[in-house]
Scaffold this motif. Structure first.
Motif, PDB file in Angstrom:
ATOM      1  N   SER A 244       6.203   9.433  -5.510  1.00 11.55           N
ATOM      2  CA  SER A 244       5.953  10.206  -6.719  1.00 11.55           C
ATOM      3  C   SER A 244       7.204  10.965  -7.157  1.00 11.55           C
ATOM      4  O   SER A 244       7.555  10.985  -8.345  1.00 11.55           O
ATOM      5  CB  SER A 244       4.803  11.186  -6.479  1.00 11.55           C
ATOM      6  N   ALA A 245       7.908  11.569  -6.197  1.00  9.71           N
ATOM      7  CA  ALA A 245       9.123  12.325  -6.523  1.00  9.71           C
ATOM      8  C   ALA A 245      10.212  11.410  -7.072  1.00  9.71           C
ATOM      9  O   ALA A 245      11.011  11.827  -7.918  1.00  9.71           O
ATOM     10  CB  ALA A 245       9.630  13.064  -5.288  1.00  9.71           C
ATOM     11  N   LEU A 246      10.231  10.158  -6.606  1.00 14.10           N
ATOM     12  CA  LEU A 246      11.259   9.218  -7.041  1.00 14.10           C
ATOM     13  C   LEU A 246      10.845   8.414  -8.273  1.00 14.10           C
ATOM     14  O   LEU A 246      11.624   7.592  -8.761  1.00 14.10           O
ATOM     15  CB  LEU A 246      11.595   8.254  -5.896  1.00 14.10           C
ATOM     16  N   GLY A 247       9.632   8.632  -8.743  1.00 16.31           N
ATOM     17  CA  GLY A 247       9.154   7.871  -9.894  1.00 16.31           C
ATOM     18  C   GLY A 247       8.942   6.411  -9.585  1.00 16.31           C
ATOM     19  O   GLY A 247       9.099   5.543 -10.450  1.00 16.31           O
ATOM     20  N   ALA A 248       8.557   6.121  -8.349  1.00 18.51           N
ATOM     21  CA  ALA A 248       8.343   4.743  -7.907  1.00 18.51           C
ATOM     22  C   ALA A 248       6.882   4.559  -7.531  1.00 18.51           C
ATOM     23  O   ALA A 248       6.182   5.525  -7.210  1.00 18.51           O
ATOM     24  CB  ALA A 248       9.242   4.428  -6.708  1.00 18.51           C
ATOM     25  N   PRO A 249       6.374   3.338  -7.542  1.00 16.54           N
ATOM     26  CA  PRO A 249       4.982   3.116  -7.155  1.00 16.54           C
ATOM     27  C   PRO A 249       4.776   3.367  -5.661  1.00 16.54           C
ATOM     28  O   PRO A 249       5.627   3.028  -4.842  1.00 16.54           O
ATOM     29  CB  PRO A 249       4.746   1.636  -7.493  1.00 16.54           C
ATOM     30  N   ALA A 250       3.667   3.964  -5.338  1.00 13.09           N
ATOM     31  CA  ALA A 250       3.347   4.222  -3.937  1.00 13.09           C
ATOM     32  C   ALA A 250       2.833   2.942  -3.293  1.00 13.09           C
ATOM     33  O   ALA A 250       2.024   2.223  -3.882  1.00 13.09           O
ATOM     34  CB  ALA A 250       2.298   5.313  -3.830  1.00 13.09           C
ATOM     35  N   PRO A 251       3.293   2.629  -2.108  1.00 16.58           N
ATOM     36  CA  PRO A 251       2.786   1.431  -1.431  1.00 16.58           C
ATOM     37  C   PRO A 251       1.336   1.621  -1.003  1.00 16.58           C
ATOM     38  O   PRO A 251       0.878   2.747  -0.780  1.00 16.58           O
ATOM     39  CB  PRO A 251       3.712   1.296  -0.211  1.00 16.58           C
ATOM     40  N   ALA A 252       0.629   0.528  -0.899  1.00 12.39           N
ATOM     41  CA  ALA A 252      -0.761   0.582  -0.443  1.00 12.39           C
ATOM     42  C   ALA A 252      -0.798   1.022   1.021  1.00 12.39           C
ATOM     43  O   ALA A 252       0.107   0.717   1.793  1.00 12.39           O
ATOM     44  CB  ALA A 252      -1.409  -0.784  -0.595  1.00 12.39           C
ATOM     45  N   PRO A 253      -1.833   1.773   1.403  1.00 12.15           N
ATOM     46  CA  PRO A 253      -1.961   2.157   2.819  1.00 12.15           C
ATOM     47  C   PRO A 253      -1.976   0.932   3.721  1.00 12.15           C
ATOM     48  O   PRO A 253      -2.508  -0.121   3.361  1.00 12.15           O
ATOM     49  CB  PRO A 253      -3.300   2.898   2.859  1.00 12.15           C
ATOM     50  N   SER A 254      -1.389   1.078   4.875  1.00 14.29           N
ATOM     51  CA  SER A 254      -1.310  -0.020   5.825  1.00 14.29           C
ATOM     52  C   SER A 254      -2.126   0.313   7.064  1.00 14.29           C
ATOM     53  O   SER A 254      -2.098   1.439   7.559  1.00 14.29           O
ATOM     54  CB  SER A 254       0.149  -0.267   6.230  1.00 14.29           C
TER      55      SER A 254
END
Length: 291
Positions: A244-254
């Motif tokens: 979120s801080a980097l403006g990137a999509p969060a990966p799905a939980p693994s």
């Protein structure tokens, strides 16, 4: 105090030089590049351009500086080449300690890492052993770190700072860095190929807090000290906040199980020695990178 800073052009070194100068120390700082040497000069230190793998050049530079203490901030991470970084940890440290001994220096503060402990319950303390029986490829990294710490410990006043994962300007976790690229699905390099939101616990520290610890450690007793923030956390918790801080999509939980060594580290000893992170948690620290 006269300080010889090996690795003044690195992520920690660049933040450390102004702190040392502001504290009244006289600093000689090394860099491998001309651009790095210029930055060292601009921040108030005397630059020396050399490669720490060149033992005669490093010895001559330390002898010429006649320092009261040596600071070891040598890394080789720009190309995400683990073998090159391990080589520098072994040979660069050997060369630096030999040069310090030749110059009559007894005090060294060396940069290490905090994710080299063996498996166990809860955050690791400095009293616990390193993961020397780790399987490949982790064994090469842990072995190089152990050798760095052993060689540094040949000097009687050796303080080893086991940093958490560094974030902030000039690090992999900064905006525009390889972690942001990996989160966007780009090539973040081999170290980041397995970046997943799993239950593996990590400890972080802002690069300015790590630099501040080096300054403070000039007065500490010999031995290892974990330099980490107050909140070890699983990737499933911190990775979405970083994304979120980097403006990137969060990966799905693994659902992948963590390795036993993925347990984070405790900063209780560092706090007892008088150090405290200005950014006590990555929860707010990641967003600080954008300011």
């Amino acid at each position: 105090m006269k300080i010889f800073l090996a690795g003044a052009g690195g992520a920690v070194g660049r933040r450390l030089v102004p702190m040392l100068v502001a504290a009244g120390h006289e600093v000689v700082g090394t860099s491998r590049s001309e651009a790095g040497a210029r930055r060292v000069r601009e921040t108030g230190a005397e630059p020396v351009r050399l490669d720490a793998l060149d033992a005669p050049a490093l010895r001559d530079a330390v002898l010429a500086a006649r320092p009261d203490a040596v600071l070891h901030q040598l890394t080789d991470l720009s190309a995400a080449d683990g073998a090159a970084n391990s080589r520098l940890r072994r040979l660069g440290t050997r060369n630096l300690v030999d040069a310090a001994r030749a110059a009559g220096v007894t005090r060294i503060v060396a940069q290490s890492i905090s994710w080299v402990y063996g498996g166990g319950e809860g955050p690791a303390t400095e009293a616990e052993p390193l993961d020397l029986d780790a399987p490949a490829p982790r064994d090469a990294m842990v072995g190089a770190v152990a050798e760095l710490e052993r060689i540094a410990g040949e000097l009687p006043e050796a303080v080893v700072l086991r940093n958490g994962l560094l974030y902030g300007p000039g690090t992999w976790y900064a905006p525009g860095g390889p972690v942001a690229a990996a989160l966007r699905g780009e090539d973040g390099g081999p170290y980041l190929a397995g970046l997943t939101a799993n239950a593996g616990v990590a400890s972080f520290v802002h690069v300015d807090d790590a630099a501040g610890a080096v300054l403070t450690a000039l007065e500490w007793p010999a031995g290892p000290v974990n330099i980490v923030d107050d909140e070890p956390a699983p990737a499933a918790a911190w990775l979405p906040v970083l994304a979120s801080a980097l403006g990137a999509p969060a990966p799905a939980p693994s659902g992948a199980p963590p390795a036993r060594w993925e347990r984070g580290a405790s900063n209780a000893r560092a706090r007892a020695l008088g150090w405290a992170p200005a950014r006590p948690t990555w929860r707010t620290g990641f967003a600080d990178q954008l300011r």
